[in-house]
Design an enzyme around this catalytic site. Structure first.
Site, short mmCIF file in Angstrom:
data_model
loop_
_atom_site.label_atom_id
_atom_site.label_comp_id
_atom_site.label_asym_id
_atom_site.label_seq_id
_atom_site.Cartn_x
_atom_site.Cartn_y
_atom_site.Cartn_z
N ASP A 1 0.83 -1.21 0.00
CA ASP A 1 0.00 0.00 0.00
C ASP A 1 0.86 1.26 0.00
O ASP A 1 0.68 2.16 -0.83
CB ASP A 1 -0.93 0.01 1.21
N GLU B 1 -9.72 -2.10 2.84
CA GLU B 1 -9.61 -1.72 4.25
C GLU B 1 -10.84 -0.93 4.67
O GLU B 1 -11.32 -1.06 5.81
CB GLU B 1 -8.35 -0.90 4.48
#
Length: 284
Positions: A59, A180
């Protein structure tokens, strides 16, 4: 099977988060549009830097690569700015070599190292010394305290990033994406705090594709994700903590059929973590 209400919530999640099925995902267009967004946002605020913590995971590697490319183009266009990558280990990071490999790939304008170990321990020890006796069992106490300390680590990292951003007239970039987002798998006011996001609208596999497009080696873009916040469970895989795989989450977001129990788990997590996706609730 899903109840009527669960089906409605599922449809709303998919519609709201708007993840494009990966077979229709154009990675080059996704990169271009996100670079343009970063350039426009930075110039519109008059700020001169983008700050991001680099952990060694996919990420922050993808977000960092996008930020560095945006800054490079801004400088070429005559807008003086810089990308500051931060290393924010808690004492000794087990995958430090991987974090350094991510830094090397991104090639940021500047790297700032801040070890959050002493600050985290000092705050946590002060909290424990101020607590009265707990009714928790010793086993539950250890687990609860370790979780609380993990959140302090995440928030200490964000405090450090905002300190550097303030010193350099910059903005803090976040790394949260929709895999997420739907699970609420981030620390509120920790990694969930930032001035701008650039991976939103993507699921995990699409974030991996961006890192791959930037030239990351497979071991980096395909690395097992871990928040690595808990002392008693170091390097705990996200998928183990969540009780589901990122492939299942990504398929759900793309409107594909997955195991019913996983769907119910995802819908429940989305409902239970809704407060993380809103401004603080006000008295009505």
């Amino acid at each position: 099977m899903l109840t009527k209400q669960e089906k409605q919530i599922k449809e709303q999640i998919i519609k709201t988060l708007g993840v494009v099925p990966t077979e229709n995902f154009n990675v080059k267009e996704a990169i271009r549009s996100r670079i343009d967004y970063l350039k426009h946002f930075l110039k519109s605020t008059g700020r001169k830097a983008i700050v991001l913590g680099i952990s060694g995971g996919v990420d922050s590697t993808s977000a960092g690569s996008l930020a560095q490319m945006a800054i490079r183009e801004l400088c070429e266009e005559g807008y003086d700015s810089k990308f500051i990558a931060m290393r924010l280990p808690y004492k000794t990071q087990r995958d430090e070599d991987e974090a350094q490999a991510a830094i090397k790939l991104i090639n940021p304008d500047e790297v700032v190292d801040v070890n959050i170990g002493n600050g985290t321990d000092s705050i946590f020890d002060s909290i424990l010394s101020g607590l009265h006796d707990s009714n928790l069992s010793e086993k539950d106490k250890v687990t609860t305290e370790d979780f609380a300390k993990g959140n302090i680590k995440a928030r200490m990292r964000m405090i450090s990033q905002y300190a550097i951003a303030g010193m350099y007239n910059g903005l803090v970039l976040g790394t949260d994406h929709n895999s997420e987002n739907v699970t609420g798998f981030y620390t509120l006011h920790g990694d969930g705090a930032c001035d701008m996001l650039v991976l939103n609208g993507l699921n995990k596999r699409q974030v991996r594709l961006i890192a791959k497009e930037f030239g990351a080696d497979e071991w980096l873009w395909n690395k097992t994700p871990t928040a690595d916040l808990e002392d008693y469970k170091p390097q705990l895989a996200d998928e183990e903590a969540l009780g589901m795989t990122y492939d299942e989450i990504d398929d759900f977001l793309e409107g594909k059929e997955i195991n019913i129990e996983v769907q119910k788990n995802l819908i429940n997590r989305f409902n239970m973590t809704g407060f993380k996706r809103r401004m603080p609730m006000e008295f009505l």
